[in-house]
Design a protein around this motif. Structure first.
Motif, short mmCIF file in Angstrom:
data_model
loop_
_atom_site.label_atom_id
_atom_site.label_comp_id
_atom_site.label_asym_id
_atom_site.label_seq_id
_atom_site.Cartn_x
_atom_site.Cartn_y
_atom_site.Cartn_z
N GLU A 49 0.83 -1.21 0.00
CA GLU A 49 0.00 0.00 0.00
C GLU A 49 0.87 1.25 0.00
OE1 GLU A 49 -3.24 -0.15 -0.53
OE2 GLU A 49 -2.98 -2.33 -0.55
N ASN A 50 1.98 1.22 0.71
CA ASN A 50 2.89 2.36 0.73
C ASN A 50 3.54 2.57 -0.64
OD1 ASN A 50 2.36 2.93 3.42
ND2 ASN A 50 4.12 1.78 4.18
N ALA A 51 3.83 1.48 -1.32
CA ALA A 51 4.39 1.59 -2.67
C ALA A 51 3.38 2.24 -3.60
CB ALA A 51 4.78 0.20 -3.19
N ILE A 52 2.12 1.87 -3.47
CA ILE A 52 1.07 2.47 -4.30
C ILE A 52 0.95 3.96 -4.01
CG2 ILE A 52 -1.42 2.50 -4.74
CD1 ILE A 52 -1.39 -0.56 -4.14
N LEU A 64 -2.20 6.41 -14.85
CA LEU A 64 -1.20 5.41 -14.50
C LEU A 64 -1.25 5.09 -13.00
CD1 LEU A 64 1.95 6.34 -16.62
CD2 LEU A 64 0.42 4.39 -16.91
N GLY A 65 -1.49 6.11 -12.18
CA GLY A 65 -1.64 5.87 -10.74
C GLY A 65 -2.83 4.98 -10.45
N TRP A 66 -3.91 5.20 -11.16
CA TRP A 66 -5.12 4.38 -11.01
C TRP A 66 -4.85 2.94 -11.44
CZ3 TRP A 66 -8.72 3.24 -15.36
CH2 TRP A 66 -9.94 2.67 -14.93
N LEU A 67 -4.19 2.78 -12.57
CA LEU A 67 -3.89 1.44 -13.07
C LEU A 67 -2.95 0.70 -12.13
CD1 LEU A 67 -3.45 2.26 -16.87
CD2 LEU A 67 -5.23 0.81 -15.87
N PHE A 68 -1.96 1.38 -11.59
CA PHE A 68 -1.02 0.74 -10.67
C PHE A 68 -1.75 0.28 -9.42
CE2 PHE A 68 2.42 0.87 -7.42
CZ PHE A 68 3.25 -0.09 -7.98
N ASN A 69 -2.64 1.10 -8.91
CA ASN A 69 -3.43 0.75 -7.73
C ASN A 69 -4.32 -0.47 -7.99
OD1 ASN A 69 -4.78 1.36 -5.05
ND2 ASN A 69 -6.52 1.60 -6.42
N ASN A 70 -4.83 -0.59 -9.19
CA ASN A 70 -5.69 -1.71 -9.53
C ASN A 70 -4.90 -2.99 -9.79
OD1 ASN A 70 -7.78 0.17 -9.51
ND2 ASN A 70 -7.74 0.45 -11.74
N CYS A 71 -3.81 -2.85 -10.55
CA CYS A 71 -3.14 -4.03 -11.10
C CYS A 71 -2.08 -4.63 -10.19
CB CYS A 71 -2.50 -3.67 -12.45
SG CYS A 71 -3.70 -3.30 -13.75
#
Length: 473
Positions: A49-52, A64-71
């Protein structure tokens, strides 16, 4: 639901249908909340979660932030089942939409989290549990590619498959990479954590069984114990010649009846998987020597690695009229070559990612140019994207995995940025990666819930964030 049935039912999914597994409880700006809610997540890791949060706070591109959080956390959120068995971690990992654990997929799904294990001991235990579960499965049947958590569960394939099906086995397709991926995960787990607790007698037994299986499939003493036939309408599921495949001349390479796509090979010597076997055998040898203190086993593993490596030098290449000397996808030892590439990993494109060759290898460079061109029969270019697919889904379907691998095996900023931009615009409005999408319409895709592709995309984004953050602007 088996994979083929799923593909039949969802080969042209629309974005609206693709959302049905996920919640839309809230929206951040214009991006819907599609990640599973906290209460439904299978595993929670503060370090992930901290990485996200770090990624989203420093990357200006909100999509890209949204995609990273999802994927990136998709494997942890939705596919892992952790418990303890006989006092040891035990982790069952499904692929997503199929309730079965592939040795390949499960290894690849958790691999990107290894870099965070020193900061999260529970995450370390989770991955140790994957290793333990894989050892259990390999000892059950080294020729099977996918298993159930319930050893008494009987696969629906039992009625259609002519092979030695055992209870608890979902599918028994012999693929070299099924035994390589667990070694890759174990080796990098050991190097990342220093923990040797998963590597006891059972693990050593799985190495011995892997070595025996590879030797059997060199077929020096005959066809060996494995055969596979299926009563099916899908040609890619069938193995000819009474289930042993077309003849292959023994030459030191290892036969694989199936590719990592779970499609049958045309010629039995699958070159990317043999390269992967060399790397894995060398890693297993190092571990057997350092951890098990078994010099004889370590030497046997290394000897086989060197034999396969020598055979690859002799038999893996051919000359293409436009691209020069390249690696073939499959060969048979009689002088026949299958020239193509498939998106599934190991592939020719992905060989540097798995350590089979270096990205600077001149033959690999030629091969890379070949597979990303119309000369590769499974390279597709359309109005939305271009990339490699494969016979598993069919013509004109690009696999995001191939685009991810193009970036992960590249040092060229333009290639990496193109790959990320392409993946960003081809998720079909879902916020997730898929198995494949149509080259002209990314809303026509297969497999709405495919954790390997999601986590692999997260791995690419995190690597780029750490090494080349300017490409994410």
């Amino acid at each position: 639901m088996n994979r083929k049935t799923f593909l039949q039912n969802t080969s042209v999914l629309g974005a609206g249908l693709a959302f049905n597994k996920f919640s839309f409880a809230k929206t951040t700006q214009s991006f819907p909340e599609v990640r599973w809610s906290v209460s439904k997540r299978h595993f929670k890791s503060e370090v992930i979660e901290n990485a996200i949060k770090a990624f989203q706070s420093k990357v200006p591109n909100k999509e890209l932030g949204w995609l990273f959080n999802n994927c990136f956390p998709n494997t942890l959120d939705t596919t892992v089942f952790y418990s303890e068995k006989n006092g040891k971690p035990d982790t069952y990992v499904i692929t997503g939409d199929i309730d079965a654990m592939w040795l390949r997929d499960s290894s690849a799904q958790v691999f990107p989290y290894l870099q965070f294990t020193k900061q999260d001991k529970n995450l370390q235990k989770l991955i140790a549990g994957v290793i333990n579960k894989q050892v259990e499965f390999i000892l059950k049947d080294p020729y099977a590619n996918a298993f159930y958590n319930d050893e008494n569960k009987i696969s629906k394939w039992k009625e259609s498959d002519i092979t030695d099906m055992k209870p608890g086995v979902h599918e028994r397709k012999w693929e070299i990479d099924s035994l390589c991926y667990p070694i890759r995960l174990a080796y990098h787990y050991w190097r990342a954590t220093g923990d040797t607790s998963p590597f006891g007698n059972d693990w050593k037994g799985s190495l011995i069984l892997t070595l025996r299986t590879f030797r059997e499939q060199q077929r020096k003493g005959g066809l060996g114990p494995y055969k596979f036939q299926r009563k099916t309408e899908f040609a890619t599921d069938g193995v000819p010649m009474n289930g042993y495949g077309y003849p292959a001349k023994p030459n030191g390479l290892i036969c694989s009846m199936f590719r990592p796509s779970d499609d049958a090979t045309v010629y039995s010597y699958l070159i990317p998987s043999n390269f992967f076997a060399v790397t894995s055998l060398k890693q297993a040898s190092e571990m057997a020597n350092a951890i098990s203190k078994d010099a004889a086993l370590a030497n046997d593993l290394l000897t086989l690695a060197e034999e396969v490596e020598l055979a690859l030098k002799k038999y893996a290449t051919t000359t293409h009229p436009a691209f020069g000397k390249i690696y073939a996808f499959e060969v048979n030892g009689f002088g026949s070559y299958n020239l193509m590439d498939d998106a599934n990993v190991p592939s020719l494109l992905a060989m540097p990612y798995l350590g089979g060759v270096t990205a600077s290898d001149p033959v690999y460079k030629n091969t890379r140019n070949y597979v990303w061109s119309p000369e590769n029969p499974f390279f597709f270019k359309g109005t939305q994207a271009e990339g490699i697919g494969g016979p598993h889904v069919g013509l004109d379907m690009v696999w995001p995995m191939s685009i991810i691998m193009k970036a992960l095996t590249s040092k060229d900023d333009k290639e990496i940025k193109w790959s990320i931009d392409t993946l960003k615009k081809t998720h079909g409005g879902t916020g997730f990666m898929h198995e494949s999408f149509h080259k002209d319409d990314s809303k026509k895709f297969t497999r709405e819930w495919f954790a390997w592709a999601n986590t692999l995309f997260g791995e690419l984004l995190w690597k780029t964030f750490k090494e080349k953050p300017h490409l994410l602007a």
